[in-house]
Design an enzyme around this catalytic site. Sequence first.
Site, PDB file in Angstrom:
ATOM      1  N   SER A   1       0.830  -1.208   0.000  1.00 12.99           N
ATOM      2  CA  SER A   1       0.000   0.000   0.000  1.00 12.99           C
ATOM      3  C   SER A   1       0.861   1.252   0.000  1.00 12.99           C
ATOM      4  CB  SER A   1      -0.900   0.004   1.236  1.00 12.99           C
ATOM      5  OG  SER A   1      -1.576   1.234   1.335  1.00 12.99           O
TER       6      SER A   1
ATOM      7  N   HIS B   1      -8.454   5.587   2.122  1.00 16.88           N
ATOM      8  CA  HIS B   1      -9.543   6.555   2.152  1.00 16.88           C
ATOM      9  C   HIS B   1     -10.866   6.002   2.672  1.00 16.88           C
ATOM     10  CE1 HIS B   1     -10.701  10.583   1.704  1.00 16.88           C
ATOM     11  NE2 HIS B   1     -11.743  10.287   0.973  1.00 16.88           N
ATOM     12  N   THR B   2     -10.942   4.724   2.811  1.00 20.27           N
ATOM     13  CA  THR B   2     -12.136   4.144   3.432  1.00 20.27           C
ATOM     14  C   THR B   2     -12.414   4.806   4.788  1.00 20.27           C
ATOM     15  OG1 THR B   2     -11.846   2.048   2.290  1.00 20.27           O
ATOM     16  CG2 THR B   2     -13.091   1.978   4.334  1.00 20.27           C
TER      17      THR B   2
ATOM     18  N   ALA C   1     -15.259   7.391   5.057  1.00 18.23           N
ATOM     19  CA  ALA C   1     -16.676   7.080   4.845  1.00 18.23           C
ATOM     20  C   ALA C   1     -17.419   7.207   6.161  1.00 18.23           C
ATOM     21  CB  ALA C   1     -16.841   5.688   4.260  1.00 18.23           C
ATOM     22  N   GLU C   2     -18.527   7.911   6.109  1.00 15.47           N
ATOM     23  CA  GLU C   2     -19.211   8.261   7.344  1.00 15.47           C
ATOM     24  C   GLU C   2     -20.449   7.402   7.568  1.00 15.47           C
ATOM     25  OE1 GLU C   2     -19.958  12.410   6.650  1.00 15.47           O
ATOM     26  OE2 GLU C   2     -17.835  12.860   6.467  1.00 15.47           O
ATOM     27  N   GLY C   3     -21.267   7.327   6.543  1.00 14.56           N
ATOM     28  CA  GLY C   3     -22.643   6.860   6.701  1.00 14.56           C
ATOM     29  C   GLY C   3     -22.822   5.437   7.172  1.00 14.56           C
TER      30      GLY C   3
ATOM     31  N   PHE D   1     -31.173   5.235   4.433  1.00 10.29           N
ATOM     32  CA  PHE D   1     -30.199   5.843   3.525  1.00 10.29           C
ATOM     33  C   PHE D   1     -30.858   6.106   2.189  1.00 10.29           C
ATOM     34  CE2 PHE D   1     -25.521   6.359   2.955  1.00 10.29           C
ATOM     35  CZ  PHE D   1     -25.240   6.730   4.245  1.00 10.29           C
TER      36      PHE D   1
ATOM     37  N   GLN E   1     -20.099   9.548  -9.789  1.00 10.47           N
ATOM     38  CA  GLN E   1     -21.143   9.986  -8.877  1.00 10.47           C
ATOM     39  C   GLN E   1     -20.811  11.325  -8.220  1.00 10.47           C
ATOM     40  OE1 GLN E   1     -22.142   7.797  -5.007  1.00 10.47           O
ATOM     41  NE2 GLN E   1     -24.013   7.661  -6.202  1.00 10.47           N
TER      42      GLN E   1
ATOM     43  N   HIS F   1     -21.899  13.594  -5.131  1.00  8.68           N
ATOM     44  CA  HIS F   1     -22.646  13.562  -3.880  1.00  8.68           C
ATOM     45  C   HIS F   1     -23.308  14.924  -3.725  1.00  8.68           C
ATOM     46  CE1 HIS F   1     -23.734  13.036   0.266  1.00  8.68           C
ATOM     47  NE2 HIS F   1     -23.301  11.804   0.240  1.00  8.68           N
TER      48      HIS F   1
ATOM     49  N   LEU G   1     -17.213  16.068   2.641  1.00  9.99           N
ATOM     50  CA  LEU G   1     -18.528  15.494   2.494  1.00  9.99           C
ATOM     51  C   LEU G   1     -19.330  15.597   3.773  1.00  9.99           C
ATOM     52  CD1 LEU G   1     -20.344  13.503   0.791  1.00  9.99           C
ATOM     53  CD2 LEU G   1     -19.453  11.803   2.337  1.00  9.99           C
TER      54      LEU G   1
ATOM     55  N   GLU H   1     -24.721  11.425   3.836  1.00 10.01           N
ATOM     56  CA  GLU H   1     -26.120  11.287   3.498  1.00 10.01           C
ATOM     57  C   GLU H   1     -26.981  11.090   4.741  1.00 10.01           C
ATOM     58  OE1 GLU H   1     -26.583   9.535  -0.213  1.00 10.01           O
ATOM     59  OE2 GLU H   1     -28.163   8.222   0.498  1.00 10.01           O
TER      60      GLU H   1
ATOM     61  N   ARG I   1     -28.754   9.661  -5.167  1.00 12.89           N
ATOM     62  CA  ARG I   1     -27.784  10.759  -5.290  1.00 12.89           C
ATOM     63  C   ARG I   1     -27.787  11.430  -6.643  1.00 12.89           C
ATOM     64  NH1 ARG I   1     -22.857   7.958  -2.021  1.00 12.89           N
ATOM     65  NH2 ARG I   1     -23.907   8.194  -0.037  1.00 12.89           N
TER      66      ARG I   1
ATOM     67  N   HIS J   1     -17.607  12.256  -6.065  1.00 11.47           N
ATOM     68  CA  HIS J   1     -17.552  11.426  -4.877  1.00 11.47           C
ATOM     69  C   HIS J   1     -17.066  10.014  -5.151  1.00 11.47           C
ATOM     70  CE1 HIS J   1     -18.569  10.127  -0.915  1.00 11.47           C
ATOM     71  NE2 HIS J   1     -19.580   9.381  -1.278  1.00 11.47           N
ATOM     72  N   TYR J   2     -17.535   9.422  -6.206  1.00 12.25           N
ATOM     73  CA  TYR J   2     -17.326   7.980  -6.345  1.00 12.25           C
ATOM     74  C   TYR J   2     -17.319   7.596  -7.815  1.00 12.25           C
ATOM     75  CZ  TYR J   2     -18.154   2.973  -5.786  1.00 12.25           C
ATOM     76  OH  TYR J   2     -18.039   1.604  -5.834  1.00 12.25           O
TER      77      TYR J   2
ATOM     78  N   ARG K   1     -24.430   4.463  -7.871  1.00 11.38           N
ATOM     79  CA  ARG K   1     -24.323   3.654  -6.668  1.00 11.38           C
ATOM     80  C   ARG K   1     -25.256   4.187  -5.595  1.00 11.38           C
ATOM     81  NH1 ARG K   1     -21.205   4.192  -1.688  1.00 11.38           N
ATOM     82  NH2 ARG K   1     -20.554   6.247  -2.379  1.00 11.38           N
ATOM     83  N   LEU K   2     -25.873   3.316  -4.870  1.00  6.84           N
ATOM     84  CA  LEU K   2     -26.640   3.755  -3.712  1.00  6.84           C
ATOM     85  C   LEU K   2     -25.694   3.935  -2.539  1.00  6.84           C
ATOM     86  CD1 LEU K   2     -29.919   1.697  -3.728  1.00  6.84           C
ATOM     87  CD2 LEU K   2     -29.448   3.941  -4.679  1.00  6.84           C
TER      88      LEU K   2
HETATM   89  C1  LIG Z   1     -16.034  11.049   2.146  1.00  4.10           C
HETATM   90  C2  LIG Z   1     -16.559   9.725   1.699  1.00  4.10           C
HETATM   91  C3  LIG Z   1     -17.644   9.127   2.335  1.00  4.10           C
HETATM   92  C4  LIG Z   1     -18.132   7.888   1.948  1.00  4.10           C
HETATM   93  N1  LIG Z   1     -19.188   7.335   2.615  1.00  4.10           N
HETATM   94  C5  LIG Z   1     -19.612   6.098   2.280  1.00  4.10           C
HETATM   95  C6  LIG Z   1     -20.646   5.452   3.010  1.00  4.10           C
HETATM   96  O1  LIG Z   1     -21.176   5.992   3.968  1.00  4.10           O
HETATM   97  N2  LIG Z   1     -21.035   4.215   2.642  1.00  4.10           N
HETATM   98  C7  LIG Z   1     -20.453   3.559   1.599  1.00  4.10           C
HETATM   99  O2  LIG Z   1     -20.818   2.425   1.332  1.00  4.10           O
HETATM  100  N3  LIG Z   1     -19.467   4.149   0.887  1.00  4.10           N
HETATM  101  C8  LIG Z   1     -19.033   5.393   1.193  1.00  4.10           C
HETATM  102  N4  LIG Z   1     -18.038   5.993   0.463  1.00  4.10           N
HETATM  103  C9  LIG Z   1     -17.391   5.249  -0.597  1.00  4.10           C
HETATM  104  C10 LIG Z   1     -16.407   4.277  -0.016  1.00  4.10           C
HETATM  105  O3  LIG Z   1     -15.837   4.813   1.142  1.00  4.10           O
HETATM  106  C11 LIG Z   1     -15.262   3.983  -0.950  1.00  4.10           C
HETATM  107  O4  LIG Z   1     -15.753   3.649  -2.192  1.00  4.10           O
HETATM  108  C12 LIG Z   1     -14.456   2.837  -0.406  1.00  4.10           C
HETATM  109  O5  LIG Z   1     -14.008   3.141   0.882  1.00  4.10           O
HETATM  110  C13 LIG Z   1     -13.282   2.508  -1.269  1.00  4.10           C
HETATM  111  O6  LIG Z   1     -12.514   1.534  -0.633  1.00  4.10           O
HETATM  112  P1  LIG Z   1     -11.320   0.846  -1.370  1.00  4.10           P
HETATM  113  O7  LIG Z   1     -10.812  -0.199  -0.450  1.00  4.10           O
HETATM  114  O8  LIG Z   1     -11.724   0.442  -2.721  1.00  4.10           O
HETATM  115  O9  LIG Z   1     -10.233   1.996  -1.544  1.00  4.10           O
HETATM  116  P2  LIG Z   1      -9.380   2.841  -0.477  1.00  4.10           P
HETATM  117  O10 LIG Z   1      -9.855   2.736   0.895  1.00  4.10           O
HETATM  118  O11 LIG Z   1      -9.240   4.184  -1.075  1.00  4.10           O
HETATM  119  O12 LIG Z   1      -7.993   2.107  -0.482  1.00  4.10           O
HETATM  120  C14 LIG Z   1      -7.159   2.128  -1.606  1.00  4.10           C
HETATM  121  C15 LIG Z   1      -5.855   1.496  -1.211  1.00  4.10           C
HETATM  122  O13 LIG Z   1      -5.072   1.332  -2.376  1.00  4.10           O
HETATM  123  C16 LIG Z   1      -3.766   1.741  -2.116  1.00  4.10           C
HETATM  124  N5  LIG Z   1      -3.142   2.210  -3.344  1.00  4.10           N
HETATM  125  C17 LIG Z   1      -3.664   3.035  -4.283  1.00  4.10           C
HETATM  126  N6  LIG Z   1      -2.745   3.256  -5.250  1.00  4.10           N
HETATM  127  C18 LIG Z   1      -1.646   2.540  -4.919  1.00  4.10           C
HETATM  128  C19 LIG Z   1      -0.365   2.366  -5.515  1.00  4.10           C
HETATM  129  N7  LIG Z   1       0.002   2.961  -6.663  1.00  4.10           N
HETATM  130  N8  LIG Z   1       0.523   1.567  -4.884  1.00  4.10           N
HETATM  131  C20 LIG Z   1       0.203   0.945  -3.722  1.00  4.10           C
HETATM  132  N9  LIG Z   1      -0.985   1.098  -3.116  1.00  4.10           N
HETATM  133  C21 LIG Z   1      -1.898   1.887  -3.709  1.00  4.10           C
HETATM  134  C22 LIG Z   1      -3.905   2.861  -1.112  1.00  4.10           C
HETATM  135  O14 LIG Z   1      -2.722   2.995  -0.383  1.00  4.10           O
HETATM  136  C23 LIG Z   1      -5.051   2.363  -0.251  1.00  4.10           C
HETATM  137  O15 LIG Z   1      -4.558   1.552   0.778  1.00  4.10           O
HETATM  138  C24 LIG Z   1     -17.544   7.237   0.851  1.00  4.10           C
HETATM  139  C25 LIG Z   1     -16.463   7.825   0.191  1.00  4.10           C
HETATM  140  C26 LIG Z   1     -15.980   9.067   0.593  1.00  4.10           C
HETATM  141  C27 LIG Z   1     -14.854   9.690  -0.153  1.00  4.10           C
END
Ligand SMILES: Cc1cc2nc3c(=O)[nH]c(=O)nc-3n(C[C@H](O)[C@H](O)[C@H](O)COP(=O)(O)OP(=O)(O)OC[C@H]3O[C@@H](n4cnc5c(N)ncnc54)[C@H](O)[C@@H]3O)c2cc1C
Lengths: 568, 250
Positions: A20, A28-29, A32-34, A100, A214, A216, A226, A229, A271, A339-340, A374-375
Site C-alpha cells: 500500500s 480513504h475508506t 466514509a461516514e454513513g 439511507f 457519482q 454527492h 462530504l 447522506e 444521489r 464522490h465515487y 451507486r446507492l
Molecule cells: C467522504 C466519503 C464518504 C463515503 N461514505 C460512504 C458510506 O457511507 N457508505 C459507503 O458504502 N461508501 C461510502 N463511500 C465510498 C467508499 O468509502 C469507498 O468507495 C471505499 O471506501 C473505497 O474503498 P477501497 O478499499 O476500494 O479503496 P481505499 O480505501 O481508497 O484504499 C485504496 C488502497 O489502495 C492503495 N493504493 C492506491 N494506489 C496505490 C499504488 N500505486 N501503490 C500501492 N498502493 C496503492 C492505497 O494505499 C489504499 O490503501 C464514501 C467515500 C468518501 C470519499
Amino acid sequence: MRAAIALAETDPNLRIALISKVYPMRSHTCAAEGGAAGVIKPDDSFDLHFDDTVGGGDWLSDQDCVEYFVHEAPKELLQLEHWGCPWNREADGSVAVRPFGGMKKKRTWFAADKSGFHILHTLFQTSLQFPSITRYDEYYALDLLVDDGRCQGVTAMEMRSGQLRQFHAKAVIIAGGGAGRMFPFSTNGAIKTGDGMALAYRAGAPLKDMEFVQYHPTGLPNTGSLLTEACRGEGGILVNKNGRRFLQDYGMGPETPVGKPQLKTMELGPRDRVSQSIWHEIQKGNAVSTQWGDCVLLDMRHLGEKTINERLPLVRELCASYLQVDIVKDPVPIRPVVHYMMGGISTNTKAATPLPGLFAAGECACVSLNGANRLGSNSLIELLVFGRRAALSAIEHIQGLPAANTAALNARAEETQKRIGELFSRTDGTESMSGLRKEMMDTMEKNVGIYRTEEGLQEGVSKIHELRQRYRRVILTDKTSVFNTDLFQALELGSMLDCAEAVTVGALARKESRGSHQRLDYVERDDKKFLCHTMVHHQGLDVPRVDYLDVVITKSPPGVRDYSGDHK
Amino acid sequence: MTQMKERLVQLEVLRYNPDTDTEAHFQRYEVTCYEEWVVLDALNKVKADIDPTLNFRWSCHMAVCGSCGMMINGEPKLSCHTFLRDYEGVIRVEPLAHFPIERDLVTAPDDFMEKLKRVKPYIIAKEKKPISEGEYKQTPAQLMKFRQYSMCINCMLCYAACPEYGLSPSFIGPAALTMAHRYNQDSRDGGRMERQEVVATHEGVWECTFVGACSEACPAHVDPASALQQMKITSSIDWIVEHLIPGGKK
Ligand SMILES: Cc1cc2nc3c(=O)[nH]c(=O)nc-3n(C[C@H](O)[C@H](O)[C@H](O)COP(=O)(O)OP(=O)(O)OC[C@H]3O[C@@H](n4cnc5c(N)ncnc54)[C@H](O)[C@@H]3O)c2cc1C
Ligand code: SF4
Ligand code: FES
C-alpha cells in the site's frame, strides 16, 4: 485487507504481500461516514435490497452480481461484528440500522458517523494477527508483471528508500480505490488517483463504465468535505434561497413533513437525482450565492442539538471548523461534489478481470453492482463482499499453475525501471506537473461534469489526449531518492490522465442519459442501444478503443425509476 | 460565516534530505493564503507553486486518516485541522517529535506500528461462534464503555506530546495502551489476560506518570490518559488477585 485476511484464513501456508502506498489505516475508506447496507431486520428482504440496487443503478447493474451481493452482505457485516467493529446498537443489544438514500428499508449498519473508519481499523487490526500477511507499507505499485498471458506479480517502489522491488506472485488482487482526484472539487482524499485502475488498464485489462461518476449532493463548498447522506437520513432538508424544498419540483415529491424523512423520496431520493436537481435549481437562479460559488442549503436545525450530537457529531465538527457554521443554529450551504467512480477495472461476479491471475475489488473495480449510480452505503459492503470473493477466486486460480519464467518477469521489471529512470534523467522536460494537473482538473470539471454535451465531450477528449502527449515531457524538480513526493505526484498524474481519458471517451460514446451520466443532447435512457457496459481498452498513446458488453438481466427488466412518495 | 480574506503567511519549515543534507535546517516560505485555510493548505500551496521538493504526508483533509501530524509552533497537531486564523507571525513547522525523520516533515512510525501490534489489538473471542448464529449482543451501555477508545486515528500526536516516551522509548505509549484497553473493555472480548503480559509492565501502564499531555494533544478526543488510569486500577486489582488469593489467576 479483506482479501488478505480471507487468504490467510483459508490457507495459512500462502505467503501474502499487502502492498500500500500509505499505511493501510490511512486508506480513504476511513473517510466514509454513513454506513454499510445489509439485510438483517425482519421487515426487510434480499429481494428488496436487490430491487433498490438495480433500480438505483438505472438497470445497468449485472443482476447475477447483485443477487450474490445482497446474500453475502449481511454475512460480511456480521463477520466484522465478530471482529469487533463498534456498530451502533438497539437497546436490546442487536445491531441498529439507519435509513439511507434510495433504500426502501432501513438497512444501513453504522458506527456513529465514522462507519468507514471503524471498518478500516477493524480490518487492519484484525489483519495483525496473521503471520502470513507481510505488509509493505508505503510501497508505491508501478506496473503489473504480465507474462505468458497471465498476471504474475507487480513492481513497486519503496517510498522511504526509492528502491525498486519486484513481487513475483501467482495471483494479484488490486484494491486501489477510486480516482475522484482527477476532478478539482471532490470528497476524495489525496491518494485517490486511480493508480489501481491505471495499473490494470495499462496491462491490458479493460476499464468498464468509466463515464459514470457519482456526484454527492452535499459537499462543503470550500473544501469539498462530504456531509454524509445520514444528514438527510436523520431528517435534514434541502432548501433553495426562498426556503422551498425544491426536490418536490423534480419528481421526488410530494413534500414529506419536516423532520420525518420517508424512505426513497424527497431528500432520500438517489444521489444522481438529488445532485441533478441542485444543478437545475442553480441554473434557475434559485441558488444562494456564497463566496465559494452557488449553493443550496442543508437545514438540520429542527433535529435539535441532542440528536445532532448523538448521530451526526462529525458533521457538526466539520461545518464548525471548515465553514464556521453551527448546524444546530444555521443551515449550511452545500453543493454537489465528485464522490465515487461507479466504473473501474472490469471484473465478473468472481472478482476476476479478463486478464488471468488478476483480480480486483472495491472502488477500483467495476463488478457491475452499482450500475449507473451507486446507492449510498453499498460501497463499503461491496469491498468486503468482493474482497473476500477475490481471495477465494485467487486461491482457485493458483492451483496447478506452471512455474513462473523468472527471466521473463525480470525483463518486464526492467521496462519499469527504464520508465522511472527516464523520468529522472529527463532534461528536455517542458511541462510542469502542477500545471498539467490543473489543466486536467479544469477540463474534467468543464467538459465532463454533471451535465454533458457532444461538443463539450469532443473538446474534453481532445484536450485530455493532448495532455497525455504532453505528460511525456513532464519534468521532475526533485531527483533524489528518499520519500520523493514530487515523483509520486507525477506518477499519480499519469494514472489520473489514463483514467480521465477512459471517462471522457466512454461519456462521448454513450449517447443517452442514464443514472449519473446525463447528456443535454440525449436526455432519455436508450435501452435499445445502451443497455450495455462500456469497455475501454488502452492503446498506448493513441485514443483508447471502446467496445460493449451486455448487461446481465435475470429477473428485473428495465423499468421506471420512481422516487415519488406516492409509490411505496 | 466570515468573508474569505487573503493573508500573506510566513512558514518556517524544517528541511532534511538524507541524500543531500548532513543536518536538518529551517527554510522560510512566504505564501498567500486565505484566512480560513489550514496549515496543510499552506504547505500544499508551497509545494505546488514554490517548492516541489518539500515533502509531507496527508490524505483525507478531514482529520480522520491520521497522516498529517507535525509540530506546529512546537505543539503536535494535525496540519489539516490547524487553522491559520489561530496563528500570528511566522508559523514554525517541524516533523513530529520523538520519531526519526525520514525526510522533511515525514517521520518513520515503525516503533509505533510495532507497539500497536504487540498489544494484540483485535478481538480474542470469549466464546467463539459461527457467523450463522448472528451477532454478539452488545447493549448501548456496553458499547459506550469502549467506544471512545476505538476512535483513535493512529496519528501519534500523543507520542510526540508524551514526555515519558521521549525519555524512555521502550514505553508502549498512550495510543497502543489505549487500544489494549479498548479491546479489554469490549464485552465480546476475553483476551485481557493475554494482553496484560505486555500492558502491566514497566514498559506498559506503570511507566506512565500521568502528565496528561497525551489527552491534551489528541485530536480525536480519545483521552488516552483516562484509559491508562483505568488500566492501572484494574492492573493493581489483578496483582492483588494473583498474589493473595490462591487459584485466583485464570
Ligand atoms: C467522504 C466519503 C464518504 C463515503 N461514505 C460512504 C458510506 O457511507 N457508505 C459507503 O458504502 N461508501 C461510502 N463511500 C465510498 C467508499 O468509502 C469507498 O468507495 C471505499 O471506501 C473505497 O474503498 P477501497 O478499499 O476500494 O479503496 P481505499 O480505501 O481508497 O484504499 C485504496 C488502497 O489502495 C492503495 N493504493 C492506491 N494506489 C496505490 C499504488 N500505486 N501503490 C500501492 N498502493 C496503492 C492505497 O494505499 C489504499 O490503501 C464514501 C467515500 C468518501 C470519499
Ligand atoms: S490516542 Fe489520540 S493522539 Fe494518540 S494516536 Fe490516537 S488519536 Fe492520535
Ligand atoms: S490529512 Fe488526514 S488527518 Fe490530516
